[in-house]
Write an enzyme that holds these catalytic residues in place. Sequence first.
Site, PDB file in Angstrom:
ATOM      1  N   LYS A  10       0.831  -1.202   0.000  1.00 45.97           N
ATOM      2  CA  LYS A  10       0.000   0.000   0.000  1.00 45.97           C
ATOM      3  C   LYS A  10       0.872   1.260   0.000  1.00 45.97           C
ATOM      4  O   LYS A  10       2.079   1.193   0.245  1.00 45.97           O
ATOM      5  CB  LYS A  10      -0.924  -0.046   1.224  1.00 45.97           C
ATOM      6  N   TYR A  50     -12.489  -2.230  -2.558  1.00 47.00           N
ATOM      7  CA  TYR A  50     -13.006  -2.224  -1.189  1.00 47.00           C
ATOM      8  C   TYR A  50     -14.532  -2.082  -1.142  1.00 47.00           C
ATOM      9  O   TYR A  50     -15.083  -1.624  -0.138  1.00 47.00           O
ATOM     10  CB  TYR A  50     -12.338  -1.097  -0.388  1.00 47.00           C
ATOM     11  N   ASN A 121      -1.785  -0.230   7.314  1.00 48.88           N
ATOM     12  CA  ASN A 121      -1.159  -1.514   7.650  1.00 48.88           C
ATOM     13  C   ASN A 121      -0.298  -2.093   6.525  1.00 48.88           C
ATOM     14  O   ASN A 121      -0.085  -3.306   6.454  1.00 48.88           O
ATOM     15  CB  ASN A 121      -2.222  -2.509   8.131  1.00 48.88           C
ATOM     16  N   HIS A 124      -1.878  -5.384   1.631  1.00 49.86           N
ATOM     17  CA  HIS A 124      -3.158  -6.072   1.451  1.00 49.86           C
ATOM     18  C   HIS A 124      -2.866  -7.498   0.999  1.00 49.86           C
ATOM     19  O   HIS A 124      -1.937  -7.714   0.215  1.00 49.86           O
ATOM     20  CB  HIS A 124      -4.009  -5.385   0.377  1.00 49.86           C
ATOM     21  N   GLU A 135     -10.198 -10.210  -6.931  1.00 49.90           N
ATOM     22  CA  GLU A 135      -9.175  -9.158  -6.822  1.00 49.90           C
ATOM     23  C   GLU A 135      -8.119  -9.274  -7.919  1.00 49.90           C
ATOM     24  O   GLU A 135      -7.722  -8.273  -8.510  1.00 49.90           O
ATOM     25  CB  GLU A 135      -8.522  -9.228  -5.440  1.00 49.90           C
TER      26      GLU A 135
END
Length: 165
Positions: A10, A50, A121, A124, A135
């Site tokens: 990310k 998302y 975080n 992913h 995805e």
Amino acid sequence: MGEQTLVLIKPDGLKKSLTGNVLTRLSETKLDIIGAKMVQVSRELAEEHYGHLKDKPFFEELIKYITGEYHKKKVMALVYWGEGAIKKVRDICGSTNPEEAEPVSIRGAYGRITTAGVFENVIHASENTADAEREIKLWFEPDEIIVDIYPAAEVEETKKKRRWA
Ligand code: UDP
Ligand code: MG
């Protein structure tokens, strides 16, 4: 049986120069990387990725986060392939909440919670085979992956395409 999973480093991971650290940690899995690229994430792609979190109070902040509003406008997308790929990668990632994640996991070591309440975080990883398929098909074209993991068809297209000048 071989399976595949989508990994995204990310924008916070890229901003913090964590690409090498993350890839080194993931290499512990002995899985194969069968696709990799840098992506500038559009709002449309972010909302699709998302989509299942659309009703959450943190959704808008999450979209800003993944599109790079707070860091760099880029994400590194990878497809890992091999036996038990989904669980192996998720285990090394650690829990969603970086404060609850094992300190030795990627998220435990490098993640943080922002004052706006978003879990930054770093990474992913797909949660299950259905998510992985959705995805991977969202982030990659068939020819960008070097193993035929899902059926693909040849389609005649006249769409304009950029070539090296
Ligand atoms: N997220 C957050 N707050 C939450 C739950 C999730 O900021 O309470 C963010 C976090 O970046 C997470 C992403 O939304 O990685 C997707 O959430 P999901 O529940 O799918 O967690 P993941 O599969 O990434 O562990
Ligand atoms: Mg998830």
